[in-house]
Design a protein around this motif. Structure first.
Motif, PDB file in Angstrom:
ATOM      1  N   ALA A  79       4.532 -12.001  -0.217  1.00 21.20           N
ATOM      2  CA  ALA A  79       4.987 -10.603  -0.180  1.00 21.20           C
ATOM      3  C   ALA A  79       3.811  -9.647  -0.358  1.00 21.20           C
ATOM      4  CB  ALA A  79       6.039 -10.374  -1.262  1.00 21.20           C
ATOM      5  N   LEU A  80       2.908  -9.961  -1.267  1.00 15.61           N
ATOM      6  CA  LEU A  80       1.738  -9.101  -1.475  1.00 15.61           C
ATOM      7  C   LEU A  80       0.827  -9.101  -0.255  1.00 15.61           C
ATOM      8  CD1 LEU A  80       0.882  -9.962  -5.187  1.00 15.61           C
ATOM      9  CD2 LEU A  80       1.804  -7.799  -4.310  1.00 15.61           C
ATOM     10  N   GLU A  81       0.630 -10.248   0.372  1.00 15.43           N
ATOM     11  CA  GLU A  81      -0.182 -10.310   1.586  1.00 15.43           C
ATOM     12  C   GLU A  81       0.442  -9.476   2.696  1.00 15.43           C
ATOM     13  OE1 GLU A  81      -0.479 -14.536   2.256  1.00 15.43           O
ATOM     14  OE2 GLU A  81      -2.357 -14.686   1.105  1.00 15.43           O
ATOM     15  N   SER A  82       1.760  -9.517   2.799  1.00 17.71           N
ATOM     16  CA  SER A  82       2.451  -8.712   3.796  1.00 17.71           C
ATOM     17  C   SER A  82       2.251  -7.227   3.525  1.00 17.71           C
ATOM     18  CB  SER A  82       3.938  -9.064   3.794  1.00 17.71           C
ATOM     19  OG  SER A  82       4.649  -8.225   4.663  1.00 17.71           O
ATOM     20  N   ARG A  83       2.355  -6.819   2.264  1.00  9.52           N
ATOM     21  CA  ARG A  83       2.142  -5.407   1.913  1.00  9.52           C
ATOM     22  C   ARG A  83       0.713  -4.979   2.209  1.00  9.52           C
ATOM     23  NH1 ARG A  83       4.057  -4.097  -3.956  1.00  9.52           N
ATOM     24  NH2 ARG A  83       3.253  -2.058  -3.306  1.00  9.52           N
ATOM     25  N   VAL A  84      -0.248  -5.839   1.906  1.00 13.99           N
ATOM     26  CA  VAL A  84      -1.652  -5.519   2.175  1.00 13.99           C
ATOM     27  C   VAL A  84      -1.870  -5.379   3.674  1.00 13.99           C
ATOM     28  CG1 VAL A  84      -3.997  -6.438   2.107  1.00 13.99           C
ATOM     29  CG2 VAL A  84      -2.581  -6.488   0.052  1.00 13.99           C
ATOM     30  N   ALA A  85      -1.282  -6.276   4.460  1.00 16.75           N
ATOM     31  CA  ALA A  85      -1.414  -6.205   5.910  1.00 16.75           C
ATOM     32  C   ALA A  85      -0.791  -4.914   6.434  1.00 16.75           C
ATOM     33  CB  ALA A  85      -0.763  -7.422   6.560  1.00 16.75           C
ATOM     34  N   ASP A  86       0.377  -4.537   5.904  1.00 14.69           N
ATOM     35  CA  ASP A  86       1.016  -3.286   6.316  1.00 14.69           C
ATOM     36  C   ASP A  86       0.149  -2.084   5.961  1.00 14.69           C
ATOM     37  OD1 ASP A  86       3.145  -4.726   7.302  1.00 14.69           O
ATOM     38  OD2 ASP A  86       4.464  -4.327   5.583  1.00 14.69           O
ATOM     39  N   LEU A  87      -0.433  -2.098   4.759  1.00 14.70           N
ATOM     40  CA  LEU A  87      -1.302  -0.986   4.344  1.00 14.70           C
ATOM     41  C   LEU A  87      -2.549  -0.922   5.213  1.00 14.70           C
ATOM     42  CD1 LEU A  87      -1.062  -1.172   0.446  1.00 14.70           C
ATOM     43  CD2 LEU A  87      -0.190   0.643   1.919  1.00 14.70           C
ATOM     44  N   GLU A  88      -3.136  -2.050   5.524  1.00 14.47           N
ATOM     45  CA  GLU A  88      -4.314  -2.069   6.383  1.00 14.47           C
ATOM     46  C   GLU A  88      -3.976  -1.577   7.786  1.00 14.47           C
ATOM     47  OE1 GLU A  88      -5.691  -6.109   6.095  1.00 14.47           O
ATOM     48  OE2 GLU A  88      -6.945  -5.669   4.359  1.00 14.47           O
ATOM     49  N   ALA A  89      -2.814  -1.964   8.278  1.00 15.34           N
ATOM     50  CA  ALA A  89      -2.394  -1.520   9.604  1.00 15.34           C
ATOM     51  C   ALA A  89      -2.151  -0.017   9.616  1.00 15.34           C
ATOM     52  CB  ALA A  89      -1.135  -2.269  10.037  1.00 15.34           C
ATOM     53  N   SER A  90      -1.564   0.503   8.552  1.00 15.86           N
ATOM     54  CA  SER A  90      -1.303   1.946   8.511  1.00 15.86           C
ATOM     55  C   SER A  90      -2.596   2.745   8.356  1.00 15.86           C
ATOM     56  CB  SER A  90      -0.325   2.282   7.389  1.00 15.86           C
ATOM     57  OG  SER A  90      -0.943   2.099   6.129  1.00 15.86           O
ATOM     58  N   MET A  91      -3.619   2.174   7.790  1.00  7.97           N
ATOM     59  CA  MET A  91      -4.891   2.871   7.612  1.00  7.97           C
ATOM     60  C   MET A  91      -5.692   2.892   8.916  1.00  7.97           C
ATOM     61  SD  MET A  91      -5.638   2.933   3.781  1.00  7.97           S
ATOM     62  CE  MET A  91      -7.221   3.438   4.035  1.00  7.97           C
ATOM     63  N   THR A  92      -5.423   1.988   9.833  1.00  2.00           N
ATOM     64  CA  THR A  92      -6.182   1.931  11.080  1.00  2.00           C
ATOM     65  C   THR A  92      -5.454   2.577  12.243  1.00  2.00           C
ATOM     66  OG1 THR A  92      -5.280  -0.238  11.573  1.00  2.00           O
ATOM     67  CG2 THR A  92      -7.390  -0.175  10.391  1.00  2.00           C
ATOM     68  N   THR A  93      -4.280   3.169  12.040  1.00  2.00           N
ATOM     69  CA  THR A  93      -3.563   3.850  13.133  1.00  2.00           C
ATOM     70  C   THR A  93      -4.273   5.146  13.487  1.00  2.00           C
ATOM     71  OG1 THR A  93      -2.098   4.947  11.563  1.00  2.00           O
ATOM     72  CG2 THR A  93      -1.336   2.864  12.504  1.00  2.00           C
ATOM     73  N   PRO A  94      -4.199   5.587  14.733  1.00  2.00           N
ATOM     74  CA  PRO A  94      -4.884   6.810  15.156  1.00  2.00           C
ATOM     75  C   PRO A  94      -4.431   8.050  14.404  1.00  2.00           C
ATOM     76  CG  PRO A  94      -4.082   5.589  17.060  1.00  2.00           C
ATOM     77  CD  PRO A  94      -3.570   4.897  15.836  1.00  2.00           C
ATOM     78  N   ALA A  95      -3.178   8.130  14.022  1.00  2.00           N
ATOM     79  CA  ALA A  95      -2.709   9.318  13.315  1.00  2.00           C
ATOM     80  C   ALA A  95      -3.380   9.417  11.968  1.00  2.00           C
ATOM     81  CB  ALA A  95      -1.196   9.272  13.162  1.00  2.00           C
ATOM     82  N   ALA A  96      -3.612   8.320  11.323  1.00  2.00           N
ATOM     83  CA  ALA A  96      -4.224   8.344   9.999  1.00  2.00           C
ATOM     84  C   ALA A  96      -5.702   8.644  10.086  1.00  2.00           C
ATOM     85  CB  ALA A  96      -4.002   7.022   9.300  1.00  2.00           C
ATOM     86  N   THR A  97      -6.391   8.214  11.132  1.00  2.00           N
ATOM     87  CA  THR A  97      -7.827   8.434  11.227  1.00  2.00           C
ATOM     88  C   THR A  97      -8.170   9.793  11.808  1.00  2.00           C
ATOM     89  OG1 THR A  97      -7.856   7.336  13.367  1.00  2.00           O
ATOM     90  CG2 THR A  97      -8.372   5.985  11.425  1.00  2.00           C
ATOM     91  N   SER A  98      -7.237  10.430  12.560  1.00  2.00           N
ATOM     92  CA  SER A  98      -7.557  11.729  13.158  1.00  2.00           C
ATOM     93  C   SER A  98      -7.343  12.876  12.203  1.00  2.00           C
ATOM     94  CB  SER A  98      -6.713  11.934  14.432  1.00  2.00           C
ATOM     95  OG  SER A  98      -5.357  11.988  14.097  1.00  2.00           O
ATOM     96  N   TYR A  99      -6.644  12.673  11.170  1.00  2.00           N
ATOM     97  CA  TYR A  99      -6.413  13.736  10.182  1.00  2.00           C
ATOM     98  C   TYR A  99      -7.646  13.923   9.337  1.00  2.00           C
ATOM     99  CZ  TYR A  99      -4.357  16.287   6.337  1.00  2.00           C
ATOM    100  OH  TYR A  99      -4.086  17.244   5.377  1.00  2.00           O
ATOM    101  N   ARG A 100      -8.158  15.173   9.254  1.00  2.00           N
ATOM    102  CA  ARG A 100      -9.356  15.440   8.470  1.00  2.00           C
ATOM    103  C   ARG A 100      -9.123  16.548   7.440  1.00  2.00           C
ATOM    104  NH1 ARG A 100     -14.489  13.659  11.175  1.00  2.00           N
ATOM    105  NH2 ARG A 100     -13.689  12.345  12.784  1.00  2.00           N
ATOM    106  N   GLY A 101      -8.011  16.757   7.056  1.00  2.00           N
ATOM    107  CA  GLY A 101      -7.618  17.648   6.010  1.00  2.00           C
ATOM    108  C   GLY A 101      -8.239  18.872   5.809  1.00  2.00           C
TER     109      GLY A 101
END
Length: 97
Positions: free
Chosen positions: A75-97
């Motif tokens: 379960a923890l590995e799955s959560r880590v994989a989900d978090l890593e995937a969400s950090m590498t999506t274009p929407a997350a990387t294009s936001y510069r606050g």
């Protein structure tokens, strides 16, 4: 006539003495065999049944705990994989606050 019962008494006494001696020998042989068997079993390092049952119960509990831990890790590995995937999506990387 009185000699005849005495012979039977003597024979009965001898038979009784022989029976007592054989009984004592049988008990002595039994004790020697038990001692040899106990010695042989002690040399084999065998485990008593109650000790075996305790160790088997401990192994069962350890196996159950291991399976639960493996599920937690998955379960923890799955959560880590989900978090890593969400950090590498274009929407997350294009936001510069």
């Amino acid at each position: 006539m009185s000699a005849r019962p005495r012979i039977f008494d003597d024979l009965a006494g001898v038979a009784g003495g022989a029976f007592s001696a054989l009984s004592g020998v049988r008990e002595e042989i039994g004790a020697m065999v038990r001692a040899r068997v106990d010695e042989a079993l002690a040399n084999l390092n065998l485990v008593r049944r109650d000790e075996f049952e305790v160790v088997r119960e401990m192994a069962t509990r350890a196996r159950i705990a291991q399976e639960a831990t493996e599920k937690q890790i998955a379960a923890l590995e799955s959560r880590v994989a989900d978090l890593e995937a969400s950090m590498t999506t274009p929407a997350a990387t294009s936001y510069r606050g």
